[in-house]
Scaffold this active site. Structure first.
Site, PDB file in Angstrom:
ATOM      1  N   LYS A   1      17.117 -27.231   3.281  1.00 52.40           N
ATOM      2  CA  LYS A   1      16.978 -25.799   3.586  1.00 52.40           C
ATOM      3  C   LYS A   1      15.841 -25.199   2.747  1.00 52.40           C
ATOM      4  O   LYS A   1      14.889 -25.906   2.430  1.00 52.40           O
ATOM      5  CB  LYS A   1      18.317 -25.080   3.402  1.00 52.40           C
TER       6      LYS A   1
ATOM      7  N   SER B   1      29.570 -28.561   5.159  1.00 51.83           N
ATOM      8  CA  SER B   1      30.354 -28.822   3.945  1.00 51.83           C
ATOM      9  C   SER B   1      30.747 -30.291   3.780  1.00 51.83           C
ATOM     10  O   SER B   1      31.831 -30.601   3.258  1.00 51.83           O
ATOM     11  CB  SER B   1      31.577 -27.910   3.889  1.00 51.83           C
TER      12      SER B   1
ATOM     13  N   GLU C   1      27.321 -28.822  14.162  1.00 58.85           N
ATOM     14  CA  GLU C   1      27.519 -28.096  12.917  1.00 58.85           C
ATOM     15  C   GLU C   1      28.255 -26.791  13.202  1.00 58.85           C
ATOM     16  O   GLU C   1      27.623 -25.783  13.556  1.00 58.85           O
ATOM     17  CB  GLU C   1      26.165 -27.773  12.267  1.00 58.85           C
TER      18      GLU C   1
ATOM     19  N   GLU D   1      21.215 -21.459  11.283  1.00 65.65           N
ATOM     20  CA  GLU D   1      20.608 -20.389  10.479  1.00 65.65           C
ATOM     21  C   GLU D   1      19.422 -19.777  11.221  1.00 65.65           C
ATOM     22  O   GLU D   1      19.177 -18.578  11.144  1.00 65.65           O
ATOM     23  CB  GLU D   1      20.218 -20.937   9.095  1.00 65.65           C
TER      24      GLU D   1
ATOM     25  N   HIS E   1      18.749 -25.192  14.255  1.00 65.14           N
ATOM     26  CA  HIS E   1      19.757 -25.006  13.204  1.00 65.14           C
ATOM     27  C   HIS E   1      20.397 -23.621  13.347  1.00 65.14           C
ATOM     28  O   HIS E   1      19.716 -22.658  13.700  1.00 65.14           O
ATOM     29  CB  HIS E   1      19.119 -25.160  11.816  1.00 65.14           C
TER      30      HIS E   1
ATOM     31  N   ASN F   1      19.446 -31.957   4.741  1.00 59.60           N
ATOM     32  CA  ASN F   1      18.705 -30.729   5.016  1.00 59.60           C
ATOM     33  C   ASN F   1      18.643 -29.901   3.739  1.00 59.60           C
ATOM     34  O   ASN F   1      19.631 -29.299   3.337  1.00 59.60           O
ATOM     35  CB  ASN F   1      19.406 -29.954   6.144  1.00 59.60           C
TER      36      ASN F   1
ATOM     37  N   GLY G   1      28.011 -24.354   4.534  1.00 59.90           N
ATOM     38  CA  GLY G   1      27.853 -23.683   3.250  1.00 59.90           C
ATOM     39  C   GLY G   1      29.097 -22.946   2.770  1.00 59.90           C
ATOM     40  O   GLY G   1      29.026 -22.142   1.845  1.00 59.90           O
TER      41      GLY G   1
HETATM   42  P1  13P Z   1      26.205 -27.558   4.032  1.00 59.41           P
HETATM   43  O1  13P Z   1      26.349 -29.062   3.907  1.00 59.41           O
HETATM   44  O2  13P Z   1      25.614 -26.930   2.809  1.00 59.41           O
HETATM   45  O3  13P Z   1      27.476 -26.922   4.505  1.00 59.41           O
HETATM   46  O4  13P Z   1      25.115 -27.295   5.182  1.00 59.41           O
HETATM   47  C1  13P Z   1      25.221 -27.982   6.386  1.00 59.41           C
HETATM   48  C2  13P Z   1      23.984 -27.773   7.166  1.00 59.41           C
HETATM   49  O5  13P Z   1      23.702 -26.676   7.620  1.00 59.41           O
HETATM   50  C3  13P Z   1      23.081 -28.912   7.357  1.00 59.41           C
HETATM   51  O6  13P Z   1      22.086 -28.626   8.280  1.00 59.41           O
END
Ligand code: 13P
Length: 248
Positions: A11, A211, A165, A97, A95, A9, A171
């Site tokens: 993002k 992560s 997740e 976010e 997601h 992803n 992150g």
């Molecule tokens: P990170 O791997 O940067 O922690 O993000 C995970 C994520 O949100 C994948 O959709």
């Protein structure tokens, strides 16, 4: 058996130059064959056509979102039928976010999953608890409610991958331990067994995100209910190839 699944992803990241570089890394990487691992990378919408056309054919692409129903007068949105028309096979929905920053409710995510599936897309459906929810002991309640809102709206799970997740791991560099991931994945599979069917529980891939790195992926991948990963930050780096290789 459930085929290992690795999603990247990206993002809201990337310039045309950076996209060229990432695609080059992906195309040159040594990875297991497609009967061992399914690889799906998810650039921002604007880069989807170029990534799809330049990416090695055994890797697929995913959008990071789509509109909840048929397109029309919804300024700024992209519809599931547009993605299908472009030949984009996958979409990430729900997601954290988007749930947290854009107010997507469990019900809205359930509607999106159902509509995207109806248009022939495959869905990576994300679930996960916040740190506060984990510390309150409600992890499984939260994840079950998010999954239930999807289960109520769909019948066929064959084109769905669930991404667990935990929000506190996204992150942050604070990866879930293999045991923490395994515990939630096993509970989720149990939930599917009881509330959907034993067949769906057995065949649906439940992947971990938060992560994940080249350094921690092997241990996580060794857990019986961890069927792959959804990778954020590390999917923009050469170590994404190492994560793909944790399938074997
Ligand atoms: P990170 O791997 O940067 O922690 O993000 C995970 C994520 O949100 C994948 O959709």
């Amino acid at each position: 058996g459930r085929k290992f699944f690795v999603g990247g992803n990206w993002k809201c990241n990337g310039t045309t130059d950076q996209v060229d570089k990432i695609v080059k890394i992906l195309n040159e990487g040594q990875v297991p064959p497609t009967d061992v691992v399914e690889v799906v990378v998810s650039p921002p919408y604007v880069f989807l056509p170029v990534v799809k056309s330049q990416l090695r054919p055994e890797f697929q692409v995913a959008a990071q979102n789509c509109w909840v129903k048929k397109g029309g007068a919804f300024t700024g949105e992209v519809s599931a039928e547009m993605l299908a028309n472009l030949g984009v096979p996958w979409v990430i929905l729900g997601h954290s976010e988007r749930r947290a920053l854009l107010g997507e409710s469990n019900e809205f995510v359930g509607d999106k999953v159902a509509y995207a599936l109806s248009q022939g897309l495959k869905v990576i459906a994300c679930v996960g608890e916040t740190l506060e929810q984990r510390e309150a002991g409600s992890t499984m309640d939260v994840v079950a409610a998010q999954t239930k809102a999807i289960a109520e709206k769909i019948k066929d799970w064959s084109n769905v991958v669930i991404a667990y997740e935990p929000v506190w791991a996204i992150g942050t560099g604070k990866v879930a331990t293999p045991d923490q991931a395994q515990e939630v994945h096993a509970s989720l599979r149990d939930w599917l067994k009881i509330n959907v069917s034993p067949e769906v529980a057995d065949s649906t891939r439940i992947i971990y995100g938060g992560s994940v790195t080249g350094a921690n992926c092997k241990e996580l991948a060794a857990k019986p209910d961890v069927d792959g990963f959804l990778v954020g930050g590390a999917s923009l780096k050469p170590e994404f190839i190492d994560i793909i290789n944790s399938a074997t």
